[in-house]
Structures are given as C-alpha cells and as structure tokens.
Enzyme design. Structure first.
Site, short mmCIF file in Angstrom:
data_model
loop_
_atom_site.label_atom_id
_atom_site.label_comp_id
_atom_site.label_asym_id
_atom_site.label_seq_id
_atom_site.Cartn_x
_atom_site.Cartn_y
_atom_site.Cartn_z
N ARG A 141 4.56 -12.67 9.94
CA ARG A 141 5.28 -11.42 9.79
C ARG A 141 6.66 -11.52 10.41
O ARG A 141 6.84 -12.24 11.39
CB ARG A 141 4.60 -10.35 10.65
CG ARG A 141 3.58 -9.62 10.00
CD ARG A 141 2.84 -8.69 10.91
NE ARG A 141 1.79 -8.22 10.06
CZ ARG A 141 1.89 -7.14 9.29
NH1 ARG A 141 2.95 -6.36 9.36
NH2 ARG A 141 0.93 -6.82 8.48
N LYS A 169 3.82 0.71 9.74
CA LYS A 169 4.04 1.98 9.04
C LYS A 169 3.42 3.14 9.81
O LYS A 169 3.93 4.25 9.79
CB LYS A 169 3.44 1.91 7.64
CG LYS A 169 4.36 1.22 6.65
CD LYS A 169 3.76 1.21 5.27
CE LYS A 169 2.78 0.07 5.13
NZ LYS A 169 2.22 -0.07 3.79
N GLU A 225 0.89 -1.17 0.00
CA GLU A 225 0.00 0.00 0.00
C GLU A 225 0.92 1.21 0.00
O GLU A 225 1.79 1.33 0.88
CB GLU A 225 -0.85 -0.04 1.27
CG GLU A 225 -1.99 0.92 1.25
CD GLU A 225 -2.81 0.85 2.53
OE1 GLU A 225 -3.45 1.86 2.84
OE2 GLU A 225 -2.80 -0.20 3.21
P1 ATP Z 1 2.29 -2.28 8.12
O1 ATP Z 1 1.55 -3.05 9.15
O2 ATP Z 1 3.73 -2.12 8.39
O3 ATP Z 1 1.64 -1.01 7.75
P2 ATP Z 1 1.11 -3.53 5.87
O4 ATP Z 1 0.85 -4.98 5.90
O5 ATP Z 1 -0.03 -2.62 6.04
O6 ATP Z 1 2.31 -3.23 6.85
P3 ATP Z 1 1.46 -3.37 3.07
O7 ATP Z 1 2.04 -2.27 2.28
O8 ATP Z 1 0.02 -3.62 2.94
O9 ATP Z 1 1.86 -3.10 4.56
O10 ATP Z 1 2.28 -4.71 2.85
C1 ATP Z 1 2.73 -5.20 1.62
C2 ATP Z 1 3.10 -6.63 1.78
O11 ATP Z 1 4.14 -6.77 2.74
C3 ATP Z 1 1.94 -7.46 2.30
O12 ATP Z 1 1.86 -8.66 1.57
C4 ATP Z 1 2.27 -7.70 3.73
O13 ATP Z 1 1.73 -8.89 4.19
C5 ATP Z 1 3.80 -7.71 3.72
N1 ATP Z 1 4.34 -7.33 5.02
C6 ATP Z 1 4.09 -6.20 5.71
N2 ATP Z 1 4.71 -6.20 6.90
C7 ATP Z 1 5.41 -7.37 6.96
C8 ATP Z 1 6.26 -7.97 7.94
N3 ATP Z 1 6.54 -7.37 9.10
N4 ATP Z 1 6.79 -9.17 7.66
C9 ATP Z 1 6.52 -9.79 6.50
N5 ATP Z 1 5.74 -9.28 5.54
C10 ATP Z 1 5.18 -8.08 5.76
MG MG Z 2 -1.76 -2.92 4.61
#
Ligand code: ATP
Ligand code: MG
Length: 553
Positions: A257, A267, A33
């Site tokens: 994660r 984020k 995102e």
């Molecule tokens: P955050 O919680 O940090 O905002 P998010 O999941 O909202 O992370 P996205 O931009 O939606 O962030 O994530 C893009 C991809 O990265 C998704 O497939 C998500 O599952 C993966 N991802 C995000 N954080 C992690 C993590 N800590 N470990 C492994 N994969 C991750």
């Molecule tokens: Mg997300």
C-alpha cells in the site's frame, strides 16, 4: 543519453508471461468498494493497473466491489468514475460484482455438489471459537458432515429468505487444521436482509469478499489480479476456489500500500473526518482524496508522476508528503500562469508619481512557457504591497524595502523609500517612496542595479478575493499508527482563511481548472465554491518546501 527504466516486479512477471506464450494480452481490473471517495493510495493502484495495460496489450476493467449492501452508495460510484477519468485512464468495461450474483450463487451450488461447501448453523461466536488459533487446530462443527442434498436444500432456503440474518452461513469445506487461518473453512455466504443499491431486494444472501473476488476475476478473464499485501494469506484460498471450481485461472499478485506522512488513508477514518465535520467534506482540500487534490489545484500529471516515482514495492513503507509536493511544483512551474496577488496588504504611495495617472505595465504570463505570451497590469500612484516586504529597521541581508532602500516593483519601476506612517498602536499603515521614471522595466536606462524585486497591485484597480492557505492536516508523521485516537493529532492550523486579499484585475475571469502562480506566494487555483461576487482561491502548494524549515523552528 536515455535512461532505461527498470521494470517493477509485476512488469517482470507480465513480460515473462508474454514471452513464454502464457498470454498474448493481459486483463487487469481496478476493484473499488463504493463506500467512500478514492484517495491517493487508490491512485497508486489505478496507475498500476491501468498503466500495465497501456504498456502491454490488453485492457483494464473497472469493477465495483459491491457485495456489502449496507454501506454502498451511488454518490461514491459517480465520484470514483469521475476521479479515474480525471487521472487520465479509461476502463474497458464497467462491471459490478452484483452483476454476478446469480453466477456466484451457481458456483456456490457447484461447490456444494462437489462436497466442498456446507451450511453451518453455528452462531458467529461458535464459528470464531471453532476456528482455533494459529497454534491450535480448529474444531469442526457437527454441521460439517451434512449431506450434499441437505446442504443444497438449506442453501436454497437461505436464498429464499427462510432464515433470519446470522442464522446460517455457507462455508467452504477446506481444512480445519490448516496453519493458514484463512483456510479453516472460510465463510462464503451470509444472510443479510438488506436493500442493495443495484439488486434492490432480489437477494437476502450475499457472498463474502473471498468468494466474490476471485470468482469475479475469473468470470472477467482477469489474468493479473493485483491487490495489496494484506491479501497474501488469502491467496491459497483464492487458488483453491479457482481450482475446485475449474474456472479461468486468474492469478493474484500483491504489492505494498501507499502510505503518506501527515496523512491517514483508510476510508473509514476519512469518513469519520467528514461525518464529524473536522473537514468540510470528502473534497476538502486538506483531505488526501483525489477529488480534494483536484479541488486544491493538483494536476493529474503530478499525481501520475508521483505514483510512477514511488514505484511498486513488496514491503510497506511511509512516503514523505514532500515528494508529492515536489511533483506538483515541478508540473505547475511549467503550466501555471503568473499573476500578482497581495495577501497581507499595506499601502505604498509614490509621492512623485502624477495623481490620476494610470500606466499599463507589460509582464510575462509564464517565463517557463514560450507560448504563454504577455499581459498588462495597471499601475498608478497608490499601490498595495505585502507588509512583510517592508521593515522599519531592516537587517543588512534584507533586500526588500526599508527607509532609504530601493527595490524594483516587478515589471515596473525602481522605487526608493522616503518615509512611512504609523497608527496610534504603532502599526505601519503607509509607506512612501519615489519612483525613478527612467527605470521602467524593458526601457531601463537608469544604470541602477537593485537586489530585490517585489510584487504590487494598483489600489484603484485591484479586485478582492478570499484566499485559503492549507497546511498538513496532522501534526505528526504517522497519525494512523500513533497511540490513541488518530483525531487527537489533527493540526489546528491546517486552514488559514484570508477574507480580503487583493488580486490583479485579470484574475476576476479566472476559471476552475486553471492553474496560477501568485508570484512569490505559491501556486493557487480558483475554488469550485467561488461565485462572481466572491472569488475564492486555494493555495495548492507553496513555492518552496517551507514546511521543513518550520519543523526545525
Ligand atoms: P481503505 O483501506 O482505504 O478503505 P480499501 O482497500 O478498502 O481501502 P478498496 O475500495 O477495496 O479500498 O480498494 C480498491 C483497490 O485499491 C484495491 O485493489 C486496494 O488494494 C487498492 N488500494 C486501497 N488502498 C490503497 C493504498 N493505500 N495503496 C495502494 N493501493 C490501495
Ligand atoms: Mg476494501
């Protein structure tokens, strides 16, 4: 003997799918995102998704999940692309969920036509209330029984901007009593009169994550849609939508994660650190973002090796930050050019060395790399050495300088301390020593052996630089899950600035992206905010894991 690496559980699934002919090649995607910079957790997801299609036939798409018009920005899109490339991966297609807004709208219409979606006029509170609880079935709203024709008309009017934000939503008609709350008529579309960074003002309705994600996977023929564990309860809905819409059957797989000690990873929290100026920006070298690691002097290989070692789990865990530091040390030991720098200087005068004389001392650039050759460093009568390399009353095991003691100056001579001077406050301001002319490195026929070797710089030749030393950003291992606001666990000593350190002359042409070891002091790199007038170096990591020791103090 080669060590056979065992497969992770997703590789097991893929090998099975290829073996039994389900797929000849696979398609994965990385779906960030664009509402922040990528962090080390994302690096794990990137290494996994792109790694799979390096290993097996197929490709990976980069898909910006830009369904929320309010928070997304082009700056983030650009940084995400730069970070993936820097990590060493290439996507096949650059896509945006917003590219599919028209297709997604048509899929929603198809669901309505099948009697599987309806427009609900309930307020957000009423919807939440009607969902029930995990132990109590939900209650259907009266709008659930609207006719297909009415739903089609209202949904079209939602699109046309006839209603205000929140006045109506589109919901899937699944099962209000399902034990899985995600299946109790989840929201598919909401009204939001907002400007979108790509579609601008074309749309005032936006698909919810659950509707957009699986359908975008299907549009792109994604075979293995890999996400993190919190989406396990969403999988039945993912499958339900694909089945009812009769579209390409993408499958969702979930892994744990990455969580790191002394680090927050969401984020939203990282954005708070930036907005509240607790750090200097998303790429402040103390941040866990990929751009911060790059700026701090981490190599892409070290991050990839770390992700490989961490592996792919089905259960949440907390990985020790020292493991990441192990991989950067291992990589930089091979790559970094050895240089001399004195961070906390005191003057050393070689009283028997001729005044005005300069010698060029030959020294190796990297003993670990046979191609790294040699360079010379100027040597003279007056030198900078580290304050900590001298003690007025040294204990027996101190193998550096003290009155009467001898050490080797790295790649130069053996010297013996003959005296020192103090200022009125009792600080040592000068050390005197005599050098042994016959002990020059490479031509040593002094027959003497000394235990310690220290680094040095010739005072008239040394250049100055600012040096930044970093430490853990948080004082405790798991700040994200600790009691209260995570910001109260910030380590007040996470940054130490040395405004006037001394560096060897060759470092004045250092470039961003080069890796150095300042011998005995750690791994360093030139900061991107350096100028020719003011060089700034970041310490990437210390030579040894000193943190463990400090913790025990
Ligand atoms: P955050 O919680 O940090 O905002 P998010 O999941 O909202 O992370 P996205 O931009 O939606 O962030 O994530 C893009 C991809 O990265 C998704 O497939 C998500 O599952 C993966 N991802 C995000 N954080 C992690 C993590 N800590 N470990 C492994 N994969 C991750
Ligand atoms: Mg997300």
């Amino acid at each position: 003997m080669s060590e056979e690496k065992s497969l992770n559980f997703i590789e097991d699934i893929i090998e099975e799918d290829i073996k039994n002919g389900k797929y000849k090649s696979i398609v994965t995607r990385f779906p960030p995102e664009p509402n922040g910079y990528l962090h080390i957790g994302h690096a794990k997801a990137i290494c996994l998704n792109f790694g799979l299609t390096k290993k097996y036939p197929g490709y990976t798409n980069l898909r910006f999940d830009d369904t929320n018009p309010v928070t997304e920005e082009t700056e983030y899109v650009d940084s995400i692309k730069a970070d993936i490339k820097w990590l060493g991966f290439e996507w096949k297609n650059e896509r945006y969920t917003s590219d599919y807004f028209e297709q997604l709208y048509q899929l929603a219409v198809k669901l309505i036509e099948k009697g599987l979606a309806y427009v609900d006029d309930s307020t957000p509170d009423e919807i939440a209330e009607g969902k029930g609880t995990p132990t109590k079935a939900g209650i259907a709203t009266p709008f659930r029984e609207r006719s297909i024709e009415e739903n089609l008309r209202l949904f079209k009017e939602m699109r046309d901007g006839k209603y205000k934000d929140g006045e109506k939503v589109l919901r899937a008609k699944v099962d209000m009593a399902n034990p899985n709350m995600q299946m109790r008529d989840p929201l598919l579309y909401r009204i939001k009169h907002a400007h979108h960074h790509r579609t601008e003002d074309t749309w005032c309705i936006y698909p919810m994550y659950d509707f957009a994600h699986g359908q975008s996977d299907s549009i792109e023929n994604i075979t293995h849609s890999i996400c993190t564990l919190e989406f396990v309860p969403h999988r039945p809905l993912y499958d339900w939508l694909i089945e009812k819409l009769e579209i390409f059957p993408s499958h969702q797989y979930e892994f744990a994660r990455l969580n790191l000690t002394y680090t927050v990873m969401s984020k939203r929290k990282l954005l708070q650190l930036v907005n509240e100026k607790i750090v200097s920006g998303w790429d402040d070298p103390r941040m866990p973002t990929i751009s911060a690691f790059r700026r701090r002097g981490y190599t892409p290989e070290s991050i990839r090796n770390f992700c490989e070692r961490v592996g792919v789990q089905k259960r949440e865990n907390l990985i020790d930050l020292s493991l990441l530091e192990f991989f950067i040390r291992e990589d930089l030991n091979k790559k970094a050019l050895r240089r001399m720098a004195v961070l906390d200087p005191v003057k050393l005068v070689l009283t028997n060395y001729p005044e005005g004389k300069t010698e060029e001392m030959e020294t190796e650039n990297n003993p670990e790399d046979i191609n790294a050759s040699h360079r010379t460093i100027p040597f003279s009568r007056e030198l900078w050495i580290e304050k900590e390399d001298f003690m007025e009353e040294p204990p027996k095991k101190f193998f550096r300088l003290g009155p009467g003691r001898a050490v080797r100056l790295k790649s130069a001579y053996i010297i013996q301390c003959t005296g020192f001077k103090k200022d009125d406050a009792g600080n040592i301001i000068e050390i005197q020593a005599e050098y042994l002319p016959e002990s020059k490195s490479g031509h040593d026929n002094s027959g003497l052996k000394v235990k310690g070797t220290i680094h040095w710089l010739s005072i008239p030749h040394a250049k100055t630089a600012e040096i930044k030393l970093y430490n853990r950003l948080f004082k405790i291992e798991d700040p994200a899950n600790a009691e209260g606001d995570f910001k109260k666990y910030i380590n007040p000593d996470s940054l130490q600035v040395i405004p006037h350190a001394f560096i060897e002359p060759s470092l004045s042409t250092a470039k961003v992206g080069e890796y150095f070891q300042f011998i005995r002091k750690g791994y360093f790199c030139l900061d991107k905010d350096s100028s020719t007038d003011k060089l700034v170096f970041n310490r990437t990591v210390t030579l040894k894991d000193t943190w463990a020791k400090e913790k025990d103090k």
